[in-house]
Write an enzyme that holds these catalytic residues in place. Sequence first.
Site, PDB file in Angstrom:
ATOM      1  N   ASP A 428       0.702  -1.122   0.132  1.00 34.51           N
ATOM      2  CA  ASP A 428      -0.198   0.122  -0.005  1.00 34.51           C
ATOM      3  C   ASP A 428       0.839   1.301  -0.023  1.00 34.51           C
ATOM      4  OD1 ASP A 428      -2.495   1.602   0.023  1.00 34.51           O
ATOM      5  OD2 ASP A 428      -3.110   0.458   1.905  1.00 34.51           O
ATOM      6  N   ASP A 488     -10.481   3.681  -2.574  1.00 31.92           N
ATOM      7  CA  ASP A 488     -11.322   2.901  -1.603  1.00 31.92           C
ATOM      8  C   ASP A 488     -12.769   3.025  -1.748  1.00 31.92           C
ATOM      9  OD1 ASP A 488      -8.677   2.861  -0.869  1.00 31.92           O
ATOM     10  OD2 ASP A 488      -9.131   2.949   1.327  1.00 31.92           O
TER      11      ASP A 488
HETATM   12  C1  9PG Z   1      -5.183   0.865   5.309  1.00 31.01           C
HETATM   13  C2  9PG Z   1      -6.215   1.171   4.105  1.00 31.01           C
HETATM   14  C3  9PG Z   1      -6.556   0.125   3.427  1.00 31.01           C
HETATM   15  C4  9PG Z   1      -7.037   0.373   1.831  1.00 31.01           C
HETATM   16  C5  9PG Z   1      -5.967   1.149   1.093  1.00 31.01           C
HETATM   17  C6  9PG Z   1      -5.648   2.452   1.790  1.00 31.01           C
HETATM   18  O1  9PG Z   1      -5.060   9.183   2.343  1.00 31.01           O
HETATM   19  N1  9PG Z   1      -5.084   8.640   3.236  1.00 31.01           N
HETATM   20  O2  9PG Z   1      -5.180   8.988   4.431  1.00 31.01           O
HETATM   21  C7  9PG Z   1      -5.597   7.188   2.958  1.00 31.01           C
HETATM   22  C8  9PG Z   1      -5.957   6.437   4.106  1.00 31.01           C
HETATM   23  C9  9PG Z   1      -6.387   5.067   3.926  1.00 31.01           C
HETATM   24  C10 9PG Z   1      -6.238   4.525   2.341  1.00 31.01           C
HETATM   25  C11 9PG Z   1      -5.750   5.573   1.354  1.00 31.01           C
HETATM   26  C12 9PG Z   1      -5.622   6.986   1.659  1.00 31.01           C
HETATM   27  O3  9PG Z   1      -6.596   3.245   2.218  1.00 31.01           O
HETATM   28  O4  9PG Z   1      -6.528   1.761  -0.081  1.00 31.01           O
HETATM   29  O5  9PG Z   1      -7.615  -0.460   1.043  1.00 31.01           O
HETATM   30  O6  9PG Z   1      -5.702  -0.932   3.010  1.00 31.01           O
HETATM   31  O7  9PG Z   1      -5.038   1.900   3.259  1.00 31.01           O
HETATM   32  O8  9PG Z   1      -4.914   1.883   5.962  1.00 31.01           O
END
Ligand code: 9PG
Length: 682
Positions: A428, A488
């Site tokens: 990720d 997401d």
């Molecule tokens: C886990 C998640 C899940 C999810 C991913 C990802 O910008 N942001 O703060 C942000 C937070 C979470 C995120 C994407 C961006 O989601 O896509 O499936 O694994 O991390 O933290």
Amino acid sequence: MSGPRSVGDQWSSAVDLVATPGPAGWDILGGDGRIALRRAVPSVRYRVDGTSHTWTPAGFDVGDAQLVASGGPDGLTLRATLEADGAGPSLTVSCENAGPVPVTLERLTVLSVDEPRIGTEPGRWSTYRNGFQSWSGTRTLRATDRDADIPTEFLRRSTTDARHRSPTAPGHVRSDMVSAIEDLDSGCALGMGFLTTARMFGYVELDPRDGTRRLSAWCDADDVVLAPGESSTSERLGLVARSGLGAGSAALEEVTAWTGRVMDARLDGGHPGGWCSWYYYFHRVTESDVMVNLGVLAEDGRDGPRFGCSYVMVDDGYQRGIGDWLRTNPTFPSGMASVASSIRGAGFDAGIWLAPFIVAHDSPVAVEHPDWLLRHPGGRPVVALLNPAWGPRRLLALDTTNPEVVAHLEEVARTISVDWGYRILKLDFVFAAALEGRRVGGGTRAEALRAGLAAIRSGAGDDAFLLGCGSPLGPAIGLVDAMRIGADVTPSWTSGAMQIVQRRLHGLSTEHAIRNILTRAFMDGRLWDNDPDCLMVRADDTRLTIDEVRTLATAIGMTDGMAVLSDRLDRLPADRAAMVERTRALTGGRFTAIDLFEEDIPTLLVSRHADHVDVARCNLSSDERTATIEFDELGMDVADGTYEEWWTGTPVDVASNRVVFDAVPAHGTRLCRIPRAAVSPR
Ligand code: 9PG
């Protein structure tokens, strides 16, 4: 030129493109003049002593499949090369510094052409605009549409391309890696895509400003310095053309398949279905939560009839900290090796989440190895993002060109995959490896990203299933088995923040996820397995209406990527669990978003199977609407008769080659399965 319209085959037909070198550039012609890029030229943008110059040669020496311009300013030579060994012509350009001083390379433009002809009516062009990474919004834009971007550079880092703002003038489109332009009047389309994607990020750009329509394809050389005597070569651009129904989609499919072949895409993953802890438990997940769900899945068995899962993924929450992947939270008291062994003991592959290229500023890695961090030219570490879920921490990017970082990444991946037994790794926040900054190994952002992913692949082994997430697309091809292709999903359709800050295009929301599931469906099976993100079918702990769930399920099922569940399975009511089976019964077809080039989010979906055709219409508005499917638009005739609506079970009448669904709720979808026997091509 209009091709066969058999329901089982391609609707559109290929248009031969031929590229010929001449003293004024390439002439790329096809389809009896319907496609014409005349005097397409290569160029270079560079800096000497801090001043930026663009050199577009006025003429070329013509060789066999080559154009050469030597004796340019600052001693530069440009050499453009044609290869014709694939689905169409393909071009590269290289720049040699034959002068006495170092030159900083900004861009290598493979081709730039004024007033290209694509069909008959530029006012009716629609251009596919791919986003930079998993979470970047992807759609088509018409001649007067304006693209949207996120307002601040800091937020763009984690969602779009921080180095290149999206253009926002009407009709000005810049697409990452691949694009297609379809003339909606004549049904003629040109596809352009980078066939090699490991070294430089490539862009296709249509710029109508200044009264001249200019189409170009260029690579970002990321300010790499060319010493005297050195040269640099662009990535290879492929061109294809199609004509007829769905020409734009077919052009995207064809050029993308070509990229997949050249980049040796990993296509044997087999679309594993799974369960993921994130979208119900989020970061509060515990070992016992995983075991409860594993228990329910074990009753169904691996690839079982109800859930179809072959893996169980522990998402964010098990780890001690961001960057501190090998130490576990007390909420997983048995330790991660033991959790993997329980999952495997129940017959499933074990999956785990990590964000290998970011570290919290207070993590052991950041504190003990400050020299591992990607830094701004002034020396400050590059902050990749802030994430409130992880507390008030700066998330810093690692420099993946540092050999010690590579060794560390290999070791982390080896421990998790080989020692602990997690075969499926969800990687990720991958974009962090490709942020701008000072790197010890120099090179481009794309090379840094590829080096990071290669380190993970080398540690995890060839057998591991790597899933990229928040990842720039091109440099991951051939290294990952699967790729998240959208934002997401969320337990609500959208939010105010998404509508304002993210311009109703980028960032996390179910609406945005659905857009990219539909607009990037063609990447599946060509570059990797598409991960559309999770299906949530629950009735509680969600603000998604049942109609919104049906629309998400339709998109996930019909596009035939991975199908990953993320509900608390022991509390799933039977009617909701049945929606999982219903969704999985939609997979396995050949998908087309019929109105991809006409709508922001496609609404007319078709998936062709050996013995039936599934056709769906979405009402993406926030009001109840009547929805109609005209089978003419799908190039098919459907026998009059009564069929069954897939989600509601209500009878639907097809008459005069159309079907009308009354009162489709906001964000809802109606879907009809039609046996092949009732369908004939028009
Ligand atoms: C886990 C998640 C899940 C999810 C991913 C990802 O910008 N942001 O703060 C942000 C937070 C979470 C995120 C994407 C961006 O989601 O896509 O499936 O694994 O991390 O933290």
